[in-house]
Scaffold this motif. Sequence first.
Motif, PDB file in Angstrom:
ATOM      1  N   LEU A 199       0.814  -1.209   0.000  1.00  0.00           N
ATOM      2  CA  LEU A 199       0.000   0.000   0.000  1.00  0.00           C
ATOM      3  C   LEU A 199       0.852   1.265   0.000  1.00  0.00           C
ATOM      4  O   LEU A 199       0.563   2.223  -0.728  1.00  0.00           O
ATOM      5  CB  LEU A 199      -0.940  -0.008   1.205  1.00  0.00           C
ATOM      6  N   GLY A 200       1.911   1.271   0.812  1.00  0.00           N
ATOM      7  CA  GLY A 200       2.760   2.459   0.882  1.00  0.00           C
ATOM      8  C   GLY A 200       3.424   2.763  -0.445  1.00  0.00           C
ATOM      9  O   GLY A 200       3.486   3.928  -0.869  1.00  0.00           O
ATOM     10  N   MET A 201       3.919   1.744  -1.115  1.00  0.00           N
ATOM     11  CA  MET A 201       4.565   1.939  -2.414  1.00  0.00           C
ATOM     12  C   MET A 201       3.563   2.436  -3.444  1.00  0.00           C
ATOM     13  O   MET A 201       3.886   3.284  -4.286  1.00  0.00           O
ATOM     14  CB  MET A 201       5.198   0.641  -2.881  1.00  0.00           C
ATOM     15  N   ILE A 202       2.326   1.946  -3.369  1.00  0.00           N
ATOM     16  CA  ILE A 202       1.293   2.390  -4.310  1.00  0.00           C
ATOM     17  C   ILE A 202       0.971   3.861  -4.075  1.00  0.00           C
ATOM     18  O   ILE A 202       0.848   4.648  -5.030  1.00  0.00           O
ATOM     19  CB  ILE A 202       0.030   1.521  -4.149  1.00  0.00           C
ATOM     20  N   ILE A 203       0.841   4.267  -2.798  1.00  0.00           N
ATOM     21  CA  ILE A 203       0.559   5.665  -2.479  1.00  0.00           C
ATOM     22  C   ILE A 203       1.686   6.563  -2.974  1.00  0.00           C
ATOM     23  O   ILE A 203       1.454   7.637  -3.544  1.00  0.00           O
ATOM     24  CB  ILE A 203       0.339   5.830  -0.963  1.00  0.00           C
ATOM     25  N   GLU A 204       2.930   6.134  -2.762  1.00  0.00           N
ATOM     26  CA  GLU A 204       4.070   6.930  -3.211  1.00  0.00           C
ATOM     27  C   GLU A 204       4.119   7.023  -4.732  1.00  0.00           C
ATOM     28  O   GLU A 204       4.481   8.068  -5.289  1.00  0.00           O
ATOM     29  CB  GLU A 204       5.365   6.325  -2.672  1.00  0.00           C
ATOM     30  N   SER A 205       3.749   5.959  -5.417  1.00  0.00           N
ATOM     31  CA  SER A 205       3.757   5.992  -6.880  1.00  0.00           C
ATOM     32  C   SER A 205       2.691   6.942  -7.411  1.00  0.00           C
ATOM     33  O   SER A 205       2.903   7.632  -8.408  1.00  0.00           O
ATOM     34  CB  SER A 205       3.537   4.587  -7.443  1.00  0.00           C
ATOM     35  N   VAL A 206       1.543   6.987  -6.722  1.00  0.00           N
ATOM     36  CA  VAL A 206       0.493   7.923  -7.133  1.00  0.00           C
ATOM     37  C   VAL A 206       0.976   9.360  -6.955  1.00  0.00           C
ATOM     38  O   VAL A 206       0.742  10.221  -7.808  1.00  0.00           O
ATOM     39  CB  VAL A 206      -0.794   7.671  -6.322  1.00  0.00           C
ATOM     40  N   GLY A 207       1.663   9.628  -5.849  1.00  0.00           N
ATOM     41  CA  GLY A 207       2.182  10.969  -5.628  1.00  0.00           C
ATOM     42  C   GLY A 207       3.328  11.316  -6.552  1.00  0.00           C
ATOM     43  O   GLY A 207       3.501  12.483  -6.936  1.00  0.00           O
ATOM     44  N   GLY A 208       4.138  10.327  -6.923  1.00  0.00           N
ATOM     45  CA  GLY A 208       5.259  10.583  -7.815  1.00  0.00           C
ATOM     46  C   GLY A 208       4.812  10.896  -9.232  1.00  0.00           C
ATOM     47  O   GLY A 208       5.289  11.849  -9.855  1.00  0.00           O
ATOM     48  N   ASN A 209       3.877  10.103  -9.755  1.00  0.00           N
ATOM     49  CA  ASN A 209       3.365  10.331 -11.100  1.00  0.00           C
ATOM     50  C   ASN A 209       2.019   9.620 -11.207  1.00  0.00           C
ATOM     51  O   ASN A 209       1.963   8.406 -11.412  1.00  0.00           O
ATOM     52  CB  ASN A 209       4.341   9.811 -12.163  1.00  0.00           C
ATOM     53  N   ARG A 210       0.957  10.387 -11.047  1.00  0.00           N
ATOM     54  CA  ARG A 210      -0.370   9.771 -11.012  1.00  0.00           C
ATOM     55  C   ARG A 210      -0.740   9.130 -12.340  1.00  0.00           C
ATOM     56  O   ARG A 210      -1.325   8.047 -12.378  1.00  0.00           O
ATOM     57  CB  ARG A 210      -1.420  10.819 -10.629  1.00  0.00           C
TER      58      ARG A 210
END
Length: 354
Positions: A199-210
Motif C-alpha cells: 500500500l505504501g509503495m502504491i501511495i508513493e507511486s500515485v504521488g510521484g506520477n499519477r
Amino acid sequence: MNERLRSMASHRLFWPVAVLVVMLAVNTIYRPGFLAVEVNNGHLYGTPIDILRLSAPLILVGLGMTLVISTGGIDLSVGSICAISGAIACLHISQAPDQNSLVTVFTALAMALGAALVLGAWNGVLVSVIGIQPIIATLILMVAGRGLAQLVTEGQIITINSGPYRAIGLGHLLTLPLAIFIALGAALLVAALTRRTALGMIIESVGGNREASRLAGIRSARMVFLVYVVSAACAAVAGFMMTANVSSADGNNAGLWVELDAILAVVIGGTSLAGGRFYLSGTILGALIIQTLTTTVYAMNISPQTALLFKAVVVIAVCLIQAPEFRAKLGRRRRGGPPSPTSAPQPQKEEVTA
C-alpha cells in the motif's frame, strides 16, 4: 571518524533529532528541572511526559496529513474535522442521563467518527472524482466545517462530566498517559499498513506520477480517496483528545490552526510537499519538535503576540538546516571555494547555417 559523522549528518532524521536535542538542552539550561520526571500515585508526571501527551493529537493529524501530502495533495480541513467530531461526541454525552456510561461514550465516539469519515469521503470525492484542486476542495470544508461545528454546539461551549471520555486525553495506562498509547498505536497501525504491505509503495507511486501509476494498472483515484478518509479518521481521534483534555467542546477554537502545525511537522520530517516518498517517523519527530517549541515559548514567558513569530523563525531555521542544497551552499561559502560546475554559465553554441 569524519566519514562516520558525514554519514550520520546525511541521514534524513539526523537534523530533526539534533534540533530536538538542542531545544531540550536549552530548556534544561534555562530551567534545570525541565527534564525531571516523578511518580505520583503510580503515574509519571513531568514536562517530558506533558510534551509527549500534548503532542499526541498533532501526531495523529500529522499521520493522516503525511499520507495526503505523499499523493501530492493537502488537507486544510483537519482542524474543522477535529472540532466537528469533538462537538458531536460531547453533545451526545451531555444529553445522556448517565455521562459515565461506557455505552454512551462508545456510542458518541462511533457517531463522531462516522461523521468524520463522511467528511473525509466528501474531500476524497471532490479531489479524486470531480478533480478539484486539493487546496481548494479542503479549504471549502475548512471554512464550512467551523460553521458546522458551531451549528452542532449552537454557538455555545458544551461542557461534560464524563470520566471515561476524559480518560482519552487525561487517563493513564501503565504509568503513562493513555493519549501516548493511542498515538503510538495509530502510528504502528499506519506503519504496518504502508510499510509491511504494498500500500505504501502504491501511495508513493500515485504521488510521484499519477498518470504513470494509472497506466501501470493502479487505481489512482481510489488511493487518493482513501488517504483523505484516513486523514479525517485521524483528525477525529485527535478531536476526541482535544475535547477530552478540557472536558468541553468549543466549535470555534477546537483544533484551530492544527492543520498548519501538521503540515509543518510533515515538512520537518522530510516529506516533500510535491508528493512521492513519505516518512512517518520524521512526521512524529516533527510533531515533537513543534510541541517542544510551544512548551519552550510558554516556559520562557514569551508574550502571545510574539510567540507565533518566534515559532515561525525556529521552524524556518529547522527547514533550512536539513535542506541539502542550503547546507551545500553554506559549506562552499565557508571554504571560500569556487562555485560548483553546475552553476557556471554554459557557453552558447554557434548556429550553423547551411
